[in-house]
Every structure is written in C-alpha cells, then in structure tokens.
Design an enzyme around this catalytic site. Structure first.
Site, PDB file in Angstrom:
ATOM      1  CD  GLU A  92      -3.869   3.546  -1.171  1.00 33.85           C
ATOM      2  OE1 GLU A  92      -4.919   3.149  -1.697  1.00 33.85           O
ATOM      3  OE2 GLU A  92      -3.792   3.861   0.015  1.00 33.85           O
ATOM      4  CG  ASP A 113      -1.981   1.017   1.188  1.00 35.61           C
ATOM      5  OD1 ASP A 113      -3.167   0.594   1.162  1.00 35.61           O
ATOM      6  OD2 ASP A 113      -1.672   2.222   1.145  1.00 35.61           O
TER       7      ASP A 113
END
Ligand SMILES: Nc1nc2c(ncn2[C@@H]2O[C@H](COP(=O)(O)OP(=O)(O)OP(=O)(O)O)[C@@H](O)[C@H]2O)c(=O)[nH]1
Length: 537
Positions: free
Chosen positions: A440, A396
C-alpha cells in the site's frame, strides 16, 4: 558463397553447356553437309579424269580411222605383199604418230602383221605373246566387232600398259564387207599421264589393282565409260585429303588397275575454319549474353535482396523495431519485405507490451518499483544538468491491514486503485511519475517542480482521499486516509539519500498520527499538516 557468385557460376555453366551443344550440333550438321559436298566433288573429279582419258582414246580412235579405211591395207589383208609391208608397215611409220604397236589381223583371226616401235628412250614392246592363238589379249582383239565403229580400251602387255583401239578394215571406196581387224596401241605411260594431267589439271596416278576391297568411307555413284568400263569411285578420307580410287577395266572387261587421286579437303578445311569463326563469335555472344544476364539478375534480384538484407541487418543492430524496410514493389521480394515489416511491427508491439508489463503495476496501472527506480536515476541525472527542482512524494495508506481485515481483500484492491486514480489526477504533467512501490506504498516523482508545486500535489492527494470518505471503522479517523512524506532534492544528493529522507518524512507522518504530510528539510522532517488542521492547507 554469395548469391551473385552462385548466379554467375550457374549462368556461365548453363551457357557453356548450351555453346558446347550448339557447337556439336553445328559440327555434326555442317560436317555431314561438307562430307556430302566433298563426295560429290570427288565423283565429279573422277568423272572429269575419266573424260580426259577418253579424249586420249578418242584421239587414238581418230588416228585408227586412217588405218581402218585405208584401201591399200584392205587389199593387203586379202593378199599380203612384201613390198607393201616394207613400205608401210615398219616401226618408222609408227613413231611420228606416237604409236607403240600395230596389229593387222586377217579375216580368219590370225595375225598377219605385228609391228612394234621403240619408245623414245627404251626398247620396242615384245609382241610375241600376241602371236600365240591362246593369248587372252589376242582373243579379245579378234573378238566380234561392229562393222564401222572403233573399240578402245586399256591393255597390259609384258610390263607395259597401252591404250589400244581396234576397228574392222574396210575399203570406203567400194561397198565391200569389212575384212580383218587393225589394232593400234599407244603407251599408257608417264608421258600420256603427264599430258592428261596438264590438260585436266587433275593430279592422278595409274596403280595396279589394290587387291581385296577395303571398306571405303564412301562409295560414289557409278561412272560408265566405253573405254574404261563401269565402276564406282571409292573414297577414303583422311583429315586433310580424300583418297579416291577408281577401278579401270581392261579391253576384255577384266580388272586392269585403278586411277588414284589425292584431293585436298579444301571444303572441310574451309568449313572447319568457318566453324571455328562461328564458334568464336558464338562464344563472344554467349559471354556478352552471360554478362547481360548476370547484370539483369543482379538488378532484378541480387541488388534488391542485398539492400533488403542490409536494412534488416541495420534494424537488428540498432534494435529499433520502429524502423521498416523500404522495398515496395509488388513481386516476391516485395512480399518478403512486406512480411518482414509486418513481423517488425509485431516484434515492436510485443516488446512494447513486455516493456509495459515489466514497468507497470497491474492492479493500479501505475509505474512499478523498477520503473520508479529507473526514472528516479534518470531524473537525478537530468536535474544535475539543468538544476531544476525535483520533488518526491511518498504515500502510504493508513491502517490498511485492518481495512483488509474488515472489508476484505477485494475492497482493499479497490481502495488501492482509487488511490492510483487520485495520484494520476494530482500529478498529470508528462514529466510526473506516479508509482506503486509495493503493497500500500506509493510515490510521486515531480520533475521541474518547486516546493509549492510538490506540496500542492501532496496536499491534493491527501485531501482528495480523505474527502472520498471511504469508511474505515478500525481507523482513528473513521475513514480511509493516507500519510505522506515529501522531500525536495538537495543539490548533490544521491537517489538513496533523497528517497530515505522522503521515507523518513513519511515515517514521521505515521508516527505523528497519520493522515498528514511531513516535509523533509535538510534531513529534518517538519510537520506542516495534521488531522483537524486540513483547513490550513
Ligand atoms: N487488498 C490488498 N492488500 C494489500 C495489498 N498489498 C499489501 N496489502 C496489505 O496491506 C497491508 C499493509 O499493512 P501494514 O504494513 O501492517 O500497515 P498498515 O496496516 O497499513 O499500518 P500503517 O501503515 O502503519 O498505517 C497488509 O495487510 C497487506 O496484506 C494488495 O495488493 N491488496
């Protein structure tokens, strides 16, 4: 209805019509020929019959010569004497010659003598009508006559028919003009008819005139006879016989009667049986032809179409669009097969494209969430079978919201693409799967990998991204970094738990200050790397 059944029906139908037409043409063509042949045969038979009857007349004419050239009769006509009459002109003189009557007519046309002989079983004919000067027959008999030729014909007297010949009487010993006429007659009765039948082998009857002419099927060519006059045979046909009627004139040229013959239609019967024979052969040939034609059509068309259809069916059942139909000849069916293969290729390509779209993230080109979930389930099943190591790396981007806010969405997209490239470079084996799970958040699934391999991949990604030095002023690290949670699959663990452990490790990495890797062990993530310690990796 199957194509082959339609073909059989079509071929049989067409051939049946062809055979019927051929049979009809043959019947009418040959039938007309048979009628012509029969007509000629009927004419010929009539002519033969007339000739056979003329032979009878000629034989009577021969007999008449003796009477007409008899010097004593010549003298008797000039001076009739009772003695001559008593000796020569008696019924008993006529019987041996089978004569029915004799007429001696004087030069002035009056009847000098009329002698009648009785029939074998019957009475002598009544000659009294001949003695009357108004008798039409007498007028005929006394009419003009050639000097030295006999004239024969048929005549009716009372209820009887006679074959008669007349001739001028002359004395052949002296050159004198003819004197009077002698007429001799023979019964035209059953005996004479029987004799003619026996000699000519023609079955016939003598019938009275049939009255007004009925329309004949055919009228033959005219036959001219010095004895029976000139007439055309009238031919009527029944299915099995030809009824031939031929008019006969009497001595005076009037209507006397008809010769009637019933001729079997042997030629037609033969023709019919030949036609039936030919028809049967034609049918057999047509049937053979039909079988051969259907066989050829089956080989050339139906079999190939059936095969093609079977192959398409199989492809449809298997939904395997890489399969192809095998027909390869360069005719219409070959073209159909080629087009089918082209369509299969397009379908396969489109499905592959759809599949790719459905399983790929369009921004990074990595696998999407759906593909990741499917692959994780598959990998777990495989791992259960083989017991090989399975690692999950969850990634992430750190403080990405503020990166977007500061550098813009496009720069954010670009950063996401860069992360994808780095992941692909780090997990390059065919069995490795790099996925963007959303936003993301990324994941790497590493099959057949032990903890060292998994950690190496995680470390490589984190280090590479950090090393790219993508500025991120709002981040505590001043550049774009990534946090990672790593889990190694434990025996018997389900996918959700496996994922949750990796995700928890990632959460711990975030919590622990970001830009770090945390390994989840037995559900307890342990920090193994933190900012500033990168040299320890
Ligand atoms: N440019 C771009 N931004 C995206 C995309 N998908 C998600 N984002 C952004 O990613 C950001 C994620 O922010 P958060 O979930 O708050 O997390 P964060 O800011 O990275 O903070 P931490 O994860 O805690 O470090 C959001 O601002 C989203 O708009 C994308 O496809 N492109």
């Amino acid at each position: 209805m199957p194509l082959i059944a339609r073909l059989i029906l079509g071929v049989v139908g067409v051939l049946a019509v062809a055979v019927l037409l051929a049979a009809r043409l043959l019947t009418s063509g040959i039938g007309a020929s048979y009628v012509q042949i029969e007509r000629e045969a009927a004419e010929h038979e009539t002519e033969r019959l007339v000739n056979a009857l003329e032979i009878e007349a000629r034989s009577l004419g021969q007999l008449l010569l003796g009477w007409a050239h008899w010097s004593e009769l010549y003298g008797y006509v000039a001076a009739p004497s009772a003695a001559f009459r008593a000796e020569n002109l008696q019924p008993t003189v006529l019987v041996p010659s089978d004569l029915a009557w004799v007429l001696v007519i004087g030069p002035d046309g009056h009847v000098i003598d009329a002698i009648a002989a009785p029939a074998t079983k019957g009475a002598a004919p009544d000659l009294s009508p001949l003695k009357s000067p108004s008798s039409p027959l007498l007028r005929t008999l006394t009419g003009p006559i050639a000097a030295d030729a006999s004239q024969c014909g048929v005549a009716r007297l009372g209820a009887e028919n006679f074959l008669t010949c007349r001739m001028a009487i002359r004395d052949t010993a002296v050159s004198q003009p003819p004197r009077g006429v002698v007429v001799i007659a023979r019964r035209f009765d059953a005996t004479l008819i029987q004799r003619v039948k026996a000699e000519s082998h023609i079955d016939f009857t003598l019938a009275p005139p049939s009255g007004p002419a009925v329309s004949p099927d055919i009228t033959g060519s005219p036959i001219t006879s010095p004895v029976f006059g000139r007439a055309s045979p009238v031919i009527r046909s029944t299915p099995n016989t030809l009824e031939v009627r031929h008019a006969v004139s009497d001595l005076g040229g009037g209507v006397f009667g008809e010769l009637v013959m019933s001729l079997p239609r042997e030629i037609s019967a033969l023709g019919r049986s030949s036609l039936a024979h030919v028809g049967l052969k034609l049918l057999a040939v047509a049937a053979l032809f039909a079988v051969a034609l259907v066989f050829v059509l089956d080989r050339v068309l139906v079999y190939r179409l059936r095969k093609l259809s079977g192959e398409i069916d199989r492809i449809w059942q298997q939904k395997d669009w890489t399969l192809r139909v095998t027909e390869s000849r360069s005719d219409e069916i070959g073209h159909l097969a080629a087009h089918t293969n082209a369509l299969l290729a397009v379908i396969g390509e489109q499905l592959r494209d759809l599949e790719l779209r459905a399983t790929t993230d369009s921004l990074t080109g990595l696998a999407n969430r759906r593909a990741f979930d499917e692959r994780l389930a598959l990998a777990l099943r495989r791992q259960q079978r083989t017991g090989a190591g399975l690692g999950l790396v969850m990634l992430d981007l750190d403080s990405f919201k503020s990166f977007n806010d500061r550098y813009g969405h496009a720069a954010g997209d670009h950063a996401l693409q860069k992360v994808g490239e780095v992941m692909r470079g780090a997990a390059a084996r065919a069995t490795d799967l790099c996925a963007r799970l959303g936003g993301e958040e990324f994941a790497i699934l590493l099959e057949d990998a032990d903890s060292a391999v998994v950690m190496n991949v995680a470390k490589h990604v984190r280090f590479t991204i950090e090393s790219m030095n993508i500025p991120h002023k709002n981040s505590q690290h001043g550049r774009l970094t990534i946090s990672i949670g790593v889990a190694l699959h434990e025996y018997g663990e389900d996918g959700e738990s496996f994922y949750m452990r990796a995700d928890a490790a990632l959460y711990r990495a975030k919590e622990g200050g970001r830009n770090r890797i945390e390994l989840a062990r037995e559900g307890l993530p342990v920090v193994i790397e933190s900012p500033g310690n990168t040299s320890r990796i």
